[in-house]
Design a protein around this motif. Structure first.
Motif, PDB file in Angstrom:
ATOM      1  N   ARG A  32       1.432  -7.799   6.237  1.00 21.70           N
ATOM      2  CA  ARG A  32       1.985  -7.858   4.886  1.00 21.70           C
ATOM      3  C   ARG A  32       1.794  -6.515   4.200  1.00 21.70           C
ATOM      4  N   LEU A  33       2.821  -6.075   3.521  1.00 26.45           N
ATOM      5  CA  LEU A  33       2.737  -4.856   2.721  1.00 26.45           C
ATOM      6  C   LEU A  33       2.253  -5.261   1.328  1.00 26.45           C
ATOM      7  N   ILE A  34       1.147  -4.668   0.915  1.00 25.74           N
ATOM      8  CA  ILE A  34       0.616  -4.923  -0.414  1.00 25.74           C
ATOM      9  C   ILE A  34       0.967  -3.703  -1.265  1.00 25.74           C
ATOM     10  N   GLU A  35       1.718  -3.928  -2.315  1.00 29.95           N
ATOM     11  CA  GLU A  35       2.132  -2.831  -3.180  1.00 29.95           C
ATOM     12  C   GLU A  35       1.498  -2.997  -4.552  1.00 29.95           C
ATOM     13  N   PRO A  36       1.444  -1.906  -5.320  1.00 30.86           N
ATOM     14  CA  PRO A  36       0.851  -2.012  -6.673  1.00 30.86           C
ATOM     15  C   PRO A  36       1.522  -3.100  -7.500  1.00 30.86           C
ATOM     16  N   GLY A  37       0.681  -3.841  -8.210  1.00 27.85           N
ATOM     17  CA  GLY A  37       1.198  -4.880  -9.092  1.00 27.85           C
ATOM     18  C   GLY A  37       1.495  -6.195  -8.412  1.00 27.85           C
ATOM     19  N   LEU A  38       1.251  -6.300  -7.106  1.00 22.15           N
ATOM     20  CA  LEU A  38       1.514  -7.567  -6.405  1.00 22.15           C
ATOM     21  C   LEU A  38       0.244  -8.344  -6.185  1.00 22.15           C
ATOM     22  N   LEU A  85     -10.234 -11.545  11.689  1.00 23.22           N
ATOM     23  CA  LEU A  85     -10.343 -10.149  11.292  1.00 23.22           C
ATOM     24  C   LEU A  85      -9.250  -9.810  10.286  1.00 23.22           C
ATOM     25  N   TRP A  86      -9.597  -8.948   9.358  1.00 24.52           N
ATOM     26  CA  TRP A  86      -8.661  -8.484   8.336  1.00 24.52           C
ATOM     27  C   TRP A  86      -8.653  -6.968   8.411  1.00 24.52           C
ATOM     28  N   PHE A  87      -7.455  -6.397   8.553  1.00 25.56           N
ATOM     29  CA  PHE A  87      -7.319  -4.947   8.645  1.00 25.56           C
ATOM     30  C   PHE A  87      -6.484  -4.449   7.484  1.00 25.56           C
ATOM     31  N   ILE A  88      -6.830  -3.279   7.020  1.00 25.41           N
ATOM     32  CA  ILE A  88      -6.069  -2.627   5.960  1.00 25.41           C
ATOM     33  C   ILE A  88      -5.783  -1.205   6.435  1.00 25.41           C
ATOM     34  N   ILE A  89      -4.564  -0.774   6.179  1.00 28.06           N
ATOM     35  CA  ILE A  89      -4.206   0.626   6.396  1.00 28.06           C
ATOM     36  C   ILE A  89      -3.803   1.143   5.023  1.00 28.06           C
ATOM     37  N   ASP A  90      -4.650   1.973   4.443  1.00 23.19           N
ATOM     38  CA  ASP A  90      -4.361   2.539   3.127  1.00 23.19           C
ATOM     39  C   ASP A  90      -3.403   3.708   3.289  1.00 23.19           C
ATOM     40  N   ARG A  91      -2.396   3.759   2.432  1.00 17.42           N
ATOM     41  CA  ARG A  91      -1.376   4.791   2.506  1.00 17.42           C
ATOM     42  C   ARG A  91      -1.125   5.383   1.132  1.00 17.42           C
ATOM     43  N   LEU A  92      -0.997   6.683   1.102  1.00 19.84           N
ATOM     44  CA  LEU A  92      -0.546   7.398  -0.089  1.00 19.84           C
ATOM     45  C   LEU A  92       0.628   8.276   0.320  1.00 19.84           C
ATOM     46  N   PRO A  93       1.567   8.528  -0.606  1.00 16.79           N
ATOM     47  CA  PRO A  93       2.579   9.528  -0.286  1.00 16.79           C
ATOM     48  C   PRO A  93       1.849  10.842   0.000  1.00 16.79           C
ATOM     49  N   MET A 108       2.894   9.914   3.144  1.00 11.83           N
ATOM     50  CA  MET A 108       3.109   9.083   4.325  1.00 11.83           C
ATOM     51  C   MET A 108       4.263   8.122   4.051  1.00 11.83           C
ATOM     52  N   PRO A 109       5.340   8.208   4.833  1.00 11.64           N
ATOM     53  CA  PRO A 109       6.470   7.287   4.626  1.00 11.64           C
ATOM     54  C   PRO A 109       6.105   5.853   5.018  1.00 11.64           C
ATOM     55  N   LEU A 110       6.748   4.896   4.386  1.00  8.31           N
ATOM     56  CA  LEU A 110       6.512   3.485   4.726  1.00  8.31           C
ATOM     57  C   LEU A 110       6.824   3.199   6.191  1.00  8.31           C
ATOM     58  N   ALA A 111       7.829   3.871   6.749  1.00 12.23           N
ATOM     59  CA  ALA A 111       8.170   3.660   8.165  1.00 12.23           C
ATOM     60  C   ALA A 111       6.999   4.068   9.067  1.00 12.23           C
ATOM     61  N   GLU A 112       6.289   5.129   8.705  1.00 14.79           N
ATOM     62  CA  GLU A 112       5.127   5.562   9.484  1.00 14.79           C
ATOM     63  C   GLU A 112       3.978   4.570   9.334  1.00 14.79           C
ATOM     64  N   LEU A 113       3.800   4.027   8.127  1.00 14.99           N
ATOM     65  CA  LEU A 113       2.806   2.982   7.904  1.00 14.99           C
ATOM     66  C   LEU A 113       3.120   1.769   8.778  1.00 14.99           C
ATOM     67  N   ASP A 114       4.384   1.392   8.839  1.00 14.22           N
ATOM     68  CA  ASP A 114       4.800   0.264   9.680  1.00 14.22           C
ATOM     69  C   ASP A 114       4.495   0.539  11.155  1.00 14.22           C
ATOM     70  N   ARG A 115       4.798   1.758  11.624  1.00 15.77           N
ATOM     71  CA  ARG A 115       4.486   2.120  13.018  1.00 15.77           C
ATOM     72  C   ARG A 115       2.985   2.037  13.282  1.00 15.77           C
ATOM     73  N   ALA A 116       2.191   2.506  12.333  1.00 17.58           N
ATOM     74  CA  ALA A 116       0.737   2.441  12.491  1.00 17.58           C
ATOM     75  C   ALA A 116       0.282   0.984  12.622  1.00 17.58           C
ATOM     76  N   GLY A 117       0.839   0.112  11.782  1.00 11.67           N
ATOM     77  CA  GLY A 117       0.492  -1.303  11.852  1.00 11.67           C
ATOM     78  C   GLY A 117       0.920  -1.943  13.162  1.00 11.67           C
TER      79      GLY A 117
END
Length: 175
Positions: free
Chosen positions: A169-175, A131-139, A141-150
């Protein structure tokens, strides 16, 4: 959650989508909960990430990685890619709008309008093993909250499937 939803509405409008007609996944879930008073039960894994989506105000998705051809990637659609779906109860192929933000692999679009609708080919099923999961985040939402969600997703999945192995893994723009 209102700030998160407004950020998604702005992002959808920026690539030409009408968020009232095609809301982001968390807003669609939120509207169902408000209308029906509860979230629809689908299966334990989907129910878990849907509940976390509402809790965190983030767009969660889950897919069968074994059904991917090549790597998943977030791109702007050309407009000629295939997206397999169901229309009026029958299998159908749609094309995204040129410039629409989509998840895709080497075979075609796996999720339209960033996180609005998933294709049938990569949908989770009881037979899914990788299984592959993605949690999409936009400001905002702080990265710390994204981490807690994960972390909460991983803990919930471990409860459903003791002994599971995962990487995050955190996927950021340009990576």
């Amino acid at each position: 959650m209102a700030e998160h939803l407004e950020a998604w509405r702005g992002a959808f409008r920026a690539f030409g989508a009408n968020p009232k007609k095609t809301p982001c996944s968390v807003e669609a879930l939120w509207k169902r909960v408000q209308k029906d008073g509860e979230m629809p039960a689908i299966d334990p894994v989907v129910d878990l990430y849907n509940a976390l989506s509402i809790r965190f105000g983030a767009c969660f998705g889950g897919e069968d990685l074994d059904r991917y051809v090549g790597l998943p990637r977030l791109v702007l659609a050309r407009g000629d890619e295939g997206f397999d779906t169901v229309r009026d109860g029958a299998p159908a192929i749609e094309q995204p709008n040129a410039g629409e933000v989509v998840w895709r692999d080497d075979r075609g679009v796996t999720c339209r309008r960033w996180n609005w609708r998933q294709c049938k080919r990569t949908a989770l099923s009881r037979e899914s093993r990788n299984l592959w999961f993605i949690i999409d985040r936009l400001p905002p939402m702080p990265l710390a909250e994204l981490d807690r969600a994960g972390q909460e997703l991983a803990e919930g999945l471990a409860h459903l499937s003791p002994g599971m192995i995962y990487t995050a893994r955190l996927i950021e723009p340009g990576l």
